[in-house]
Design an enzyme around this catalytic site. Structure first.
Site, PDB file in Angstrom:
ATOM      1  N   GLU A 162     -21.341  -7.310  57.228  1.00  0.00           N
ATOM      2  CA  GLU A 162     -21.940  -6.001  56.896  1.00  0.00           C
ATOM      3  C   GLU A 162     -23.001  -5.478  57.982  1.00  0.00           C
ATOM      4  O   GLU A 162     -24.105  -6.316  57.946  1.00  0.00           O
ATOM      5  CB  GLU A 162     -22.351  -5.685  55.550  1.00  0.00           C
ATOM      6  CG  GLU A 162     -22.797  -4.248  55.126  1.00  0.00           C
ATOM      7  CD  GLU A 162     -22.894  -4.337  53.511  1.00  0.00           C
ATOM      8  OE1 GLU A 162     -22.259  -3.440  52.898  1.00  0.00           O
ATOM      9  OE2 GLU A 162     -23.572  -5.286  52.906  1.00  0.00           O
ATOM     10  N   HIS A 172     -25.634  -8.641  57.909  1.00  0.00           N
ATOM     11  CA  HIS A 172     -25.220  -9.248  56.376  1.00  0.00           C
ATOM     12  C   HIS A 172     -23.886 -10.015  56.351  1.00  0.00           C
ATOM     13  O   HIS A 172     -22.744  -9.660  56.289  1.00  0.00           O
ATOM     14  CB  HIS A 172     -25.249  -8.024  55.358  1.00  0.00           C
ATOM     15  CG  HIS A 172     -25.021  -8.887  53.814  1.00  0.00           C
ATOM     16  ND1 HIS A 172     -24.520  -7.971  52.942  1.00  0.00           N
ATOM     17  CD2 HIS A 172     -25.133  -9.906  53.459  1.00  0.00           C
ATOM     18  CE1 HIS A 172     -24.416  -8.753  51.739  1.00  0.00           C
ATOM     19  NE2 HIS A 172     -24.873  -9.879  52.123  1.00  0.00           N
ATOM     20  N   ASN A 211     -23.068  -5.385  47.729  1.00  0.00           N
ATOM     21  CA  ASN A 211     -23.813  -5.428  46.528  1.00  0.00           C
ATOM     22  C   ASN A 211     -23.983  -4.228  45.593  1.00  0.00           C
ATOM     23  O   ASN A 211     -23.959  -4.585  44.499  1.00  0.00           O
ATOM     24  CB  ASN A 211     -25.216  -6.195  46.793  1.00  0.00           C
ATOM     25  CG  ASN A 211     -25.024  -7.495  47.194  1.00  0.00           C
ATOM     26  OD1 ASN A 211     -24.117  -8.245  46.721  1.00  0.00           O
ATOM     27  ND2 ASN A 211     -25.777  -8.140  47.973  1.00  0.00           N
ATOM     28  N   SER A 222     -29.412  -9.036  51.963  1.00  0.00           N
ATOM     29  CA  SER A 222     -28.072  -8.362  51.104  1.00  0.00           C
ATOM     30  C   SER A 222     -28.639  -7.222  50.341  1.00  0.00           C
ATOM     31  O   SER A 222     -27.437  -6.673  49.947  1.00  0.00           O
ATOM     32  CB  SER A 222     -27.743  -9.433  50.218  1.00  0.00           C
ATOM     33  OG  SER A 222     -28.464  -9.940  49.353  1.00  0.00           O
TER      34      SER A 222
END
Length: 287
Positions: free
Chosen positions: A157, A145, A195, A124
């Site tokens: 992702e 991800h 993130n 991540s």
């Protein structure tokens, strides 16, 4: 040369924890044969328990039949032997979020997997390029991800490393879409899309609570109703795991500077062992 999507029959997953078991489940649900590996049989068994619980919930909601759930379970093989992934067409790593651990895993996978296999990581925050550099096939390494909980969350992702080929990137998108997911793409920059934006939001919510701006309930309610998100920052942090949030924030802080500095209260909670929903106590208490 990486395999085309139609040649992917066997999927490997490294790690049988929350993310790995979820990835194994959705791949098996999509019809793939899956090999789920972890370092101890206890972890593999726990992964199967997590999958069984998830499938039972889907059956209770009438999203799967009993027969379909049994078929999903039957498509997943558990193992503690990494060599059992040798015949997989794509391997998704979901091990500990530690660069050296992941590099070691990828070096081992590079040695045992077929030359045409694609190696993907569920990281991540960590660099795809750094992970790929542990292999002799950095062009075949890509970020996949998944979001937690994997069987429920729609998005994946796709993260493109410095040497990831267009063919492998396209395959990653297509594979995730075969699993019923919607994809977006990010360059290999710290935190990617999710993130990089999410961690400052969570940390600022924690700081606002710590500084007495509002109660934790009002902070979460304000963000839910004021910005149309399904969870406020404190509730979301508890669901992600406060240790996971802290690790991601520390990684981004190291790479991008002060705006990613972890909130003091987040660090204190983790030091106290209050990690959120998985331990029963975080910012809130859970059964």
């Amino acid at each position: 040369m990486a395999p085309q999507l139609e040649t992917i029959d066997r999927v490997g997953v490294v790690g049988a924890g929350t993310m790995g078991s979820g990835i194994a489940q959705v791949a098996a649900t999509a019809g793939y044969d899956v090999v789920m590996r972890d370092i101890e049989q206890e972890y593999v068994d726990n992964g199967f328990e997590t999958i069984a619980d998830s499938l039972d919930r889907l059956v209770a909601r009438e999203q799967l039949t009993d027969t379909e759930a049994a078929d999903v379970r039957d498509r997943i093989t558990g193992t503690t032997v990494l060599d059992d992934l040798a015949d997989c067409d794509i391997v998704v790593e979901a091990a500990l979020e530690d660069l050296e651990v992941k590099r070691d895993v990828f070096a081992d996978l590079d040695a045992i997997c077929r030359d045409d296999a694609v190696l993907a990581t569920n990281t991540s925050t960590l660099s795809i390029t750094s992970i790929a550099s542990a292999t002799e096939r950095p062009d075949a390494v890509v970020g996949l991800h998944f979001m937690n909980p994997v069987p429920i969350m729609e998005g994946v992702e796709i993260v493109v490393g410095e040497k990831t080929t267009d063919e492998v990137t396209d395959l990653a998108h297509a594979f995730a879409e075969e699993l019923g997911k919607t994809t977006w793409e990010a360059d290999d920059k710290p935190g990617f899309v999710t993130n990089r934006i999410l961690m400052p939001w969570i940390n600022e919510g924690i700081r606002a609570y710590d500084e007495g701006v509002a109660s934790k309930e009002d902070i979460d309610t304000g963000m839910e109703l004021g910005t149309n998100v399904p969870m406020g920052p404190l509730t979301l942090a508890d669901h992600i795991g406060l240790d996971v949030c802290l690790h991601a924030s520390e990684t981004l802080y190291e790479e991008l500077g002060d705006r990613y500095k972890p909130a003091y209260l987040l660090k204190r909670k983790v030091e106290a062992g209050d990690l959120g929903k998985k331990t029963g106590v975080g910012f809130y208490e859970y059964e």
